[in-house]
Design a protein around this motif. Structure first.
Motif, PDB file in Angstrom:
ATOM      1  N   UNK A 276      -5.551  -7.965   0.345  1.00 33.69           N
ATOM      2  CA  UNK A 276      -5.434  -6.638  -0.273  1.00 33.69           C
ATOM      3  C   UNK A 276      -4.028  -6.103  -0.113  1.00 33.69           C
ATOM      4  N   UNK A 277      -3.463  -6.205   1.093  1.00 35.55           N
ATOM      5  CA  UNK A 277      -2.110  -5.692   1.325  1.00 35.55           C
ATOM      6  C   UNK A 277      -1.082  -6.448   0.482  1.00 35.55           C
ATOM      7  N   UNK A 278      -1.293  -7.728   0.260  1.00 32.42           N
ATOM      8  CA  UNK A 278      -0.349  -8.525  -0.534  1.00 32.42           C
ATOM      9  C   UNK A 278      -0.320  -8.095  -2.002  1.00 32.42           C
ATOM     10  N   UNK A 279      -1.393  -7.466  -2.466  1.00 31.49           N
ATOM     11  CA  UNK A 279      -1.441  -7.032  -3.865  1.00 31.49           C
ATOM     12  C   UNK A 279      -0.868  -5.642  -4.083  1.00 31.49           C
TER      13      UNK A 279
ATOM     14  N   UNK B 228      -5.268   4.596   7.344  1.00 31.76           N
ATOM     15  CA  UNK B 228      -5.105   5.019   5.958  1.00 31.76           C
ATOM     16  C   UNK B 228      -3.665   4.907   5.519  1.00 31.76           C
ATOM     17  N   UNK B 229      -3.491   4.584   4.251  1.00 30.67           N
ATOM     18  CA  UNK B 229      -2.129   4.518   3.716  1.00 30.67           C
ATOM     19  C   UNK B 229      -1.582   5.929   3.570  1.00 30.67           C
TER      20      UNK B 229
ATOM     21  N   UNK C 139      -1.714  -5.769  11.426  1.00 30.09           N
ATOM     22  CA  UNK C 139      -1.083  -5.978  10.120  1.00 30.09           C
ATOM     23  C   UNK C 139      -0.466  -4.706   9.541  1.00 30.09           C
ATOM     24  N   UNK C 140      -0.686  -3.565  10.190  1.00 32.25           N
ATOM     25  CA  UNK C 140      -0.271  -2.284   9.627  1.00 32.25           C
ATOM     26  C   UNK C 140       0.963  -1.731  10.330  1.00 32.25           C
ATOM     27  N   UNK C 141       1.930  -1.298   9.540  1.00 25.55           N
ATOM     28  CA  UNK C 141       3.167  -0.694  10.041  1.00 25.55           C
ATOM     29  C   UNK C 141       3.039   0.824  10.002  1.00 25.55           C
ATOM     30  N   UNK C 142       3.564   1.511  11.013  1.00 28.37           N
ATOM     31  CA  UNK C 142       3.444   2.969  11.079  1.00 28.37           C
ATOM     32  C   UNK C 142       4.234   3.678   9.976  1.00 28.37           C
ATOM     33  N   UNK C 143       5.209   3.009   9.389  1.00 26.75           N
ATOM     34  CA  UNK C 143       5.962   3.673   8.321  1.00 26.75           C
ATOM     35  C   UNK C 143       5.146   3.805   7.038  1.00 26.75           C
ATOM     36  N   UNK C 144       4.127   2.963   6.852  1.00 24.49           N
ATOM     37  CA  UNK C 144       3.309   3.007   5.642  1.00 24.49           C
ATOM     38  C   UNK C 144       1.873   3.453   5.869  1.00 24.49           C
ATOM     39  N   UNK C 145       1.404   3.429   7.128  1.00 24.11           N
ATOM     40  CA  UNK C 145      -0.004   3.703   7.411  1.00 24.11           C
ATOM     41  C   UNK C 145      -0.157   4.641   8.602  1.00 24.11           C
TER      42      UNK C 145
END
Length: 117
Positions: free
Chosen positions: A110-113, A54-55, A35-41
């Motif tokens: 959590x990510x949707x919020x 981590x973000x 669910x995690x993209x490298x551009x944000x995490x």
């Protein structure tokens, strides 16, 4: 469900119980980590093969500990969101046998919020 009150104790039938199958066991952690993209995490795998996500802003953390988090009693997943000056943060943990689909659903909520400041 039918209960016979004339006889003491609890009485029922297998059909009345509606027995179900439930997902058990840890499942595949990829349903969570994908669910995690490298551009944000940022993703780090340490020397114990634990996974830390981590973000980029440092306020979100997810740890996966396949053999249990060191110093805990079987904690397999740890999700934390750091609070602000106006609102406290929170954390959620799951044990090593929690199905990955349950953890994935929590992470998705959590990510949707989240949103850019």
């Amino acid at each position: 469900m039918t209960v016979d009150v004339a006889r003491p104790g609890f009485s029922t039938t297998i059909d009345a119980l509606r027995l179900r199958q439930w997902r058990l066991g840890p499942g595949q952690p990829g349903v969570v980590t994908d669910q995690f993209e490298t551009e944000d995490f940022n993703l780090i795998v340490d020397d114990r093969a634990d996974v830390h996500i981590g973000s980029k802003d440092g306020r979100f953390y997810l740890g996966w500990f396949p053999a249990g988090r060191p110093g805990s009693d079987g904690e397999g997943w740890r999700l934390s969101v750091t609070g602000t000056a106006k609102a406290p943060g929170y954390h959620v943990s799951f044990d090593t046998e929690t199905p990955a689909e349950v953890v994935a659903a929590t992470v998705a909520c959590v990510l949707a919020t989240s949103r850019p400041s």
